[in-house]
Scaffold this active site. Structure first.
Site, PDB file in Angstrom:
ATOM      1  N   GLY A  68      -7.423  -0.927  10.415  1.00 34.27           N
ATOM      2  CA  GLY A  68      -8.990  -1.339   9.775  1.00 34.27           C
ATOM      3  C   GLY A  68      -9.893  -0.680   9.938  1.00 34.27           C
ATOM      4  O   GLY A  68     -10.347  -1.496  11.710  1.00 34.27           O
ATOM      5  N   TYR A 127      -6.678  11.316   3.431  1.00 33.35           N
ATOM      6  CA  TYR A 127      -7.001  10.403   3.033  1.00 33.35           C
ATOM      7  C   TYR A 127      -8.235  10.062   2.722  1.00 33.35           C
ATOM      8  O   TYR A 127      -9.181  10.402   2.931  1.00 33.35           O
ATOM      9  CB  TYR A 127      -7.255   9.204   4.340  1.00 33.35           C
ATOM     10  CG  TYR A 127      -6.899   7.983   4.957  1.00 33.35           C
ATOM     11  CD1 TYR A 127      -5.770   7.259   4.745  1.00 33.35           C
ATOM     12  CD2 TYR A 127      -8.480   7.328   4.813  1.00 33.35           C
ATOM     13  CE1 TYR A 127      -6.200   5.318   4.848  1.00 33.35           C
ATOM     14  CE2 TYR A 127      -8.839   6.176   4.982  1.00 33.35           C
ATOM     15  CZ  TYR A 127      -7.900   5.605   4.730  1.00 33.35           C
ATOM     16  OH  TYR A 127      -7.741   3.817   4.739  1.00 33.35           O
ATOM     17  N   SER A 128      -8.588   8.744   1.409  1.00 33.01           N
ATOM     18  CA  SER A 128      -9.643   8.914   0.958  1.00 33.01           C
ATOM     19  C   SER A 128     -10.432   7.504   0.201  1.00 33.01           C
ATOM     20  O   SER A 128      -9.337   6.998  -0.881  1.00 33.01           O
ATOM     21  CB  SER A 128      -9.799   9.984  -0.416  1.00 33.01           C
ATOM     22  OG  SER A 128     -10.826   9.255  -0.946  1.00 33.01           O
ATOM     23  N   ASN A 129     -10.749   6.314   0.806  1.00 31.94           N
ATOM     24  CA  ASN A 129     -11.561   5.676   0.598  1.00 31.94           C
ATOM     25  C   ASN A 129     -11.477   5.722  -1.467  1.00 31.94           C
ATOM     26  O   ASN A 129     -11.307   4.414  -1.584  1.00 31.94           O
ATOM     27  CB  ASN A 129     -13.150   4.644   1.078  1.00 31.94           C
ATOM     28  CG  ASN A 129     -12.294   4.577   2.407  1.00 31.94           C
ATOM     29  OD1 ASN A 129     -11.682   3.699   2.763  1.00 31.94           O
ATOM     30  ND2 ASN A 129     -13.061   5.235   3.635  1.00 31.94           N
ATOM     31  N   SER A 185      -9.316  -1.011   6.520  1.00 33.55           N
ATOM     32  CA  SER A 185      -8.834  -0.667   5.570  1.00 33.55           C
ATOM     33  C   SER A 185      -7.782  -1.501   5.657  1.00 33.55           C
ATOM     34  O   SER A 185      -6.339  -1.116   4.378  1.00 33.55           O
ATOM     35  CB  SER A 185      -8.368   0.425   5.679  1.00 33.55           C
ATOM     36  OG  SER A 185      -9.641   1.667   5.681  1.00 33.55           O
TER      37      SER A 185
END
Length: 417
Positions: free
Chosen positions: A373, A240-242, A144
């Site tokens: 990440g 939090y969302s990818n 990330s």
């Protein structure tokens, strides 16, 4: 030339258990050299490494490459590299005739200076352990941390007035997110969803990896459709969302006509000379040199299809490149002051997140900025002072750290001196 020094196992063990080490070389070692082995012992990682960077240079103009050492002969950045990995326990016990070293580690360190675009590889201990160590030049999956690159590109486009953070998703990607879509289990609508909400994780879009478990390669459109089939979170509240950054990657392509990887390479990677950083697309292998990557169960996942993460986490990088990138970003070399201020503004996310960066307040009161990440076989964390003058990147070659308190401990060891 950088000077190297090898830290011996016995003094390290003494330091970890709080015994006197006045005559040991470790007495003068950075605090991180003592705390890093905990990622292997208590954290249960096969190997861990860190690279710190101190950069005394004044900020350059946004978009300009980092100055070369020849231009600033007396102000080159200072580096410190150290790594640790599991020792071969049977051999250690046999050599020492002692059971006290069952958690022992081998560590090496290297300090010195480097220029803005080239690095002298660090010296690593010989591979006497059950798992080889991590070289300073190794490539790894940065997960990330990709989001910081994507956010930087979007903010650069905003500075160029090619988009506005107040733009709706619908304006750039018509029909992608529409509440009346029969396949959409949410009440979200791209006509009211802004790019700012995507950047700050306040959109309400579910994280598509809750459906794929981060293991199934998907196209950006498939990722969005997967997310829309999941319950939405509360718009305006940080979650939090990818998916947010997958959509931002689609916006970059729509606005520029180029893939997000192409734009990030042109705008960030090439100007900063990040020679070890790349967007692999669907390439499953890592560039050389690289080590192995393992799940928490010990499965080798070095080969991985990066499409499991896409614009939310496909980046490959090195310790030195990540340090250089965050130093340049926070030092004002990539964004004008207005956009950098927006990036660091956490009010929309209730203090939790800016745009591709988040703050962490340490026990001493110091706040550092950066990102982590997490992807199969790799966990990495970069943190820096607000001005980017001091940066630390550490990594382990597994999915995460078994003891979640160790990350904060390591950051405090570096930034709370």
């Amino acid at each position: 030339m950088p000077k190297s020094r090898t830290l011996l196992v016995i003094p390290l063990a003494l330091a970890l258990f709080g015994l006197p080490t006045a005559s040991s070389p470790l007495a003068a070692a950075p605090a991180t050299d003592v705390t890093l082995p905990l990622l292997v012992t208590r954290g249960k990682a096969p190997a861990a490494a860190l690279l710190t960077r101190e950069d005394p240079w004044p900020p350059a103009s946004p978009g300009q490459p980092e100055p070369q050492a020849a231009q600033q002969p007396d102000q080159r950045p200072r580096w410190h590299f150290t790594q640790t990995y599991k020792a071969l326990i049977a051999r250690t016990d046999s050599n020492s005739n002692s059971n006290s070293n069952s958690n022992s580690t081998d560590t090496s360190a290297e300090t010195g200076t480097g220029t803005g675009t080239t690095d002298t590889p660090g010296v690593t201990a010989s591979a006497t352990g059950s798992t080889p160590g991590i070289r300073r030049t190794d490539h790894f999956r940065a997960g990330s941390i990709t989001k910081t690159f994507i956010a930087t590109v979007v903010l650069q486009l905003a500075a160029e007035r090619r988009l506005s953070l107040s733009d709706s998703v619908e304006r750039h990607l018509p029909g992608l997110i529409r509440g009346e879509n029969d396949t959409d289990a949410t009440d979200l609508d791209g006509r009211t969803l802004t790019l700012r909400a995507l950047l700050t994780h306040t959109s309400g879009l579910a994280d598509y990896t809750a459906g794929t478990k981060g293991l199934i390669p998907v196209t950006p459109l498939e990722a969005v459709r997967t997310a829309l089939a999941l319950p939405a979170t509360t718009p305006g509240r940080w979650s939090y969302s990818n998916t947010n950054y997958v959509v931002l990657g689609m916006v970059i392509k729509q606005v520029t006509g180029n893939a997000y990887a192409t734009e990030a390479t042109h705008r960030i990677i090439t100007p900063l000379g990040l020679s070890g950083t790349s967007f692999p697309g669907a390439r499953t292998t890592l560039p050389s040199p690289h080590g192995r990557a393992y799940t928490s169960e010990g499965e080798d996942v070095t080969a991985l299809n990066p499409r499991v993460a896409g614009a939310a986490g496909e980046l490959i990088s090195t310790l030195a490149d990540l340090d250089r990138f965050y130093a340049a970003l926070l030092g004002g070399r990539l964004l004008p002051a207005t956009q950098l201020h927006q990036m660091l503004n956490t009010r929309a996310a209730q203090g939790r997140y800016g745009m591709g960066l988040y703050p962490q307040k340490l026990p001493c009161g110091t706040t550092v900025w950066g990102h982590n990440g997490h992807i199969a076989g790799s966990y990495v964390r970069t943190a820096a002072t607000r001005d980017g003058d001091r940066v630390l990147t550490f990594r382990v070659n597994t999915d995460g750290i078994a003891d979640p308190t160790l990350e904060r401990t390591l950051l405090a060891a570096e930034f709370c001196e």
